[in-house]
Each structure stands twice: as structure tokens, then as C-alpha cells.
Design an enzyme around this catalytic site. Structure first.
Site, PDB file in Angstrom:
ATOM      1  N   HIS A  92       0.865  -1.584   0.080  1.00 42.55           N
ATOM      2  CA  HIS A  92      -0.259  -0.091   0.128  1.00 42.55           C
ATOM      3  C   HIS A  92       1.230   1.960  -0.655  1.00 42.55           C
ATOM      4  O   HIS A  92       0.591   1.886  -0.669  1.00 42.55           O
ATOM      5  CB  HIS A  92      -0.733  -0.096   0.956  1.00 42.55           C
ATOM      6  CG  HIS A  92      -2.308  -0.372   1.490  1.00 42.55           C
ATOM      7  ND1 HIS A  92      -2.226  -2.136   0.703  1.00 42.55           N
ATOM      8  CD2 HIS A  92      -3.307  -0.272   1.250  1.00 42.55           C
ATOM      9  CE1 HIS A  92      -3.068  -2.824   0.591  1.00 42.55           C
ATOM     10  NE2 HIS A  92      -4.329  -1.886   0.596  1.00 42.55           N
TER      11      HIS A  92
ATOM     12  N   HIS B 104       0.850  -3.662   9.573  1.00 45.07           N
ATOM     13  CA  HIS B 104       2.679  -3.826   8.641  1.00 45.07           C
ATOM     14  C   HIS B 104       3.712  -2.966   9.573  1.00 45.07           C
ATOM     15  O   HIS B 104       3.177  -1.959  10.507  1.00 45.07           O
ATOM     16  CB  HIS B 104       2.581  -2.824   7.140  1.00 45.07           C
ATOM     17  CG  HIS B 104       2.759  -3.244   6.270  1.00 45.07           C
ATOM     18  ND1 HIS B 104       3.368  -4.077   5.622  1.00 45.07           N
ATOM     19  CD2 HIS B 104       1.509  -3.079   5.256  1.00 45.07           C
ATOM     20  CE1 HIS B 104       3.277  -4.855   4.392  1.00 45.07           C
ATOM     21  NE2 HIS B 104       1.492  -4.367   4.383  1.00 45.07           N
TER      22      HIS B 104
END
Length: 239
Positions: free
Chosen positions: A157, A206
């Protein structure tokens, strides 16, 4: 005797300054590309050394003390982060790129269309290969607030949003008439990229270094693609 005055030539330092000013944008893009690659290399080296203290401290700071399943902030913040993180996903980036590509083809902007065709698919392929190469699992330190399936390093992302929005921002800024308009467009693109990356850490999917690496490599890839196409355009005009 010919007394025709010789044409005035400014001093060498002034000519060099004018040359540098005329090439300010390519030089800035080159600097971003170099800094991004260096930053990614340093983060990858940290990963190989097993350094996790920064990652763990920041992720725990975004959770309620004593409860790793509950993020800090009001309930609406988690919902907003889920909405923001979707802006860096393949469906949204792909749709925006297709809309922009259609417009560029209608406007007969072939080089700009080629930039879109190269940057995002190439960035996706590079990110996939790097994830497989580093093989870093997703963080298990805190609860995930969204579902994830792929590996962790570098953040897809963060990287793809940097590639997509910086590329689109550069194309829009190139069509703007005033520098303040160009600055506003690029500033908005950078802010959007930062928010998307931050949402990945907040949602617990993440490590912070995943996102930092994605930003570095995404910015380097976007500016690198832009520079290659600019150089090809200059060579074509010189012939």
C-alpha cells in the site's frame, strides 16, 4: 578595423546557476530517486540485522496500554483509517489509473500515458518480487484491524500509493500554469501517500519499517520512471 561589439556573455557562475535553475525539476527528481534507493537499502539492512525495537515501540504506542487489540483514539478514527487504507489498494489505484489513462489517450498525450502504463504495473511486479525475496511475516505483536494475506516487507500500500499518486500528481502538476498550483498538487499527493502509509501501521498490518521502505522505493520508482521518459523525450527533440 571591425569595431562591432562582441555579444555579452554572463560570467560562468551565473550561467551555471541559470542552467541549474532550468533543470531544477529533473535534478529534484534525481535526488528523490537516489535518496529513496539509499533509504530502502538502509531499511533492508536493518531488517537483515534483526532490529525490531523501533517497530515494536511505535506499534505498541498506537494501542491502549495493556490491550494490544484496542487502538488509541476514538472509535471513528479506526473507521477513518480503514477508509484511508483502501485508497492505497489495487482496486482504487487501478481504477484511477485507468480513468487517467483514458483521458491521456483521448488527449493524445502518448508519453504521459506510457508513464502510467509503466509505473504502476512495474511497481506492483517489483513489490511482489521483493516481498517474496525478503519473506517477512506480518506483525503478530498487535491485533490486525483489517484482513491481510500477503507478506509484509515492503508495504504494498505504501509503495504503490507512492507510485500511483506521485505519478498522477506529477502529470497534473505538469499541466498547471502556476508554481503554487503545482506545489499544491504535489503537496496533496504526498499528504495522501503519508496518510495511507500511516493507516497501515495504525491498523496493525505492517511494521513501521515496512511502510518506510515502501515510501522510499515507491518514490524512487515513480521518479525513476518519470526521468527515463523525460530523457527519451529530450533525445527525440534533439534529433
Amino acid at each position: 578595423m571591425d569595431r562591432t561589439p562582441l555579444p555579452f556573455r554572463p560570467p560562468l557562475p551565473r550561467r551555471l546557476l541559470r542552467l541549474a535553475a532550468g533543470q531544477a525539476v529533473p535534478l529534484l527528481a534525481l535526488a528523490v530517486c537516489a535518496a529513496g534507493l539509499l533509504g530502502f537499502a538502509l531499511l533492508a539492512d536493518m531488517l537483515e540485522d534483526g532490529e525490531h525495537r523501533f517497530d515494536e515501540a511505535l506499534m505498541l504506542a498506537l494501542r491502549q496500554p495493556g490491550d494490544a487489540a484496542q487502538p488509541i483514539g476514538p472509535p471513528w478514527l479506526a473507521l477513518a483509517m480503514r477508509d484511508l487504507t483502501a485508497l492505497g489498494g489495487i482496486p482504487v489505484l487501478g481504477l484511477l489509473s485507468l480513468v487517467a489513462l483514458g483521458y491521456l489517450l483521448l488527449a493524445r498525450q502518448g508519453r504521459a500515458a506510457l508513464l502510467l502504463l509503466v509505473s504502476l504495473p512495474g511497481g506492483l511486479l517489483l513489490n511482489t518480487l521483493l516481498k517474496q525475496g525478503f519473506d517477512r511475516p506480518r506483525p503478530a505483536l498487535v491485533a490486525h484491524l483489517v484482513d491481510v494475506q500477503t507478506l509484509s516487507f515492503p508495504s504494498g500500500h505504501a509503495m504503490l500509493s507512492a507510485v500511483g499518486y506521485l505519478t498522477l500528481g506529477a502529470l497534473l502538476a505538469g499541466a498547471a500554469a502556476q508554481r503554487r498550483q503545482q506545489g499544491y498538487i504535489m503537496g496533496a499527493a504526498v499528504l495522501l501517500v503519508l496518510l495511507i502509509g500511516a493507516s497501515r501501521v495504525y491498523l496493525g498490518v505492517h511494521w513501521p519499517t515496512d511502510v518506510l521502505a515502501g515510501w522510499c522505493l515507491g518514490a524512487a520508482w515513480a521518479m525513476g520512471c518519470w526521468l527515463v521518459l523525460q530523457v527519451s523525450g529530450w533525445r527525440r527533440r534533439d534529433r
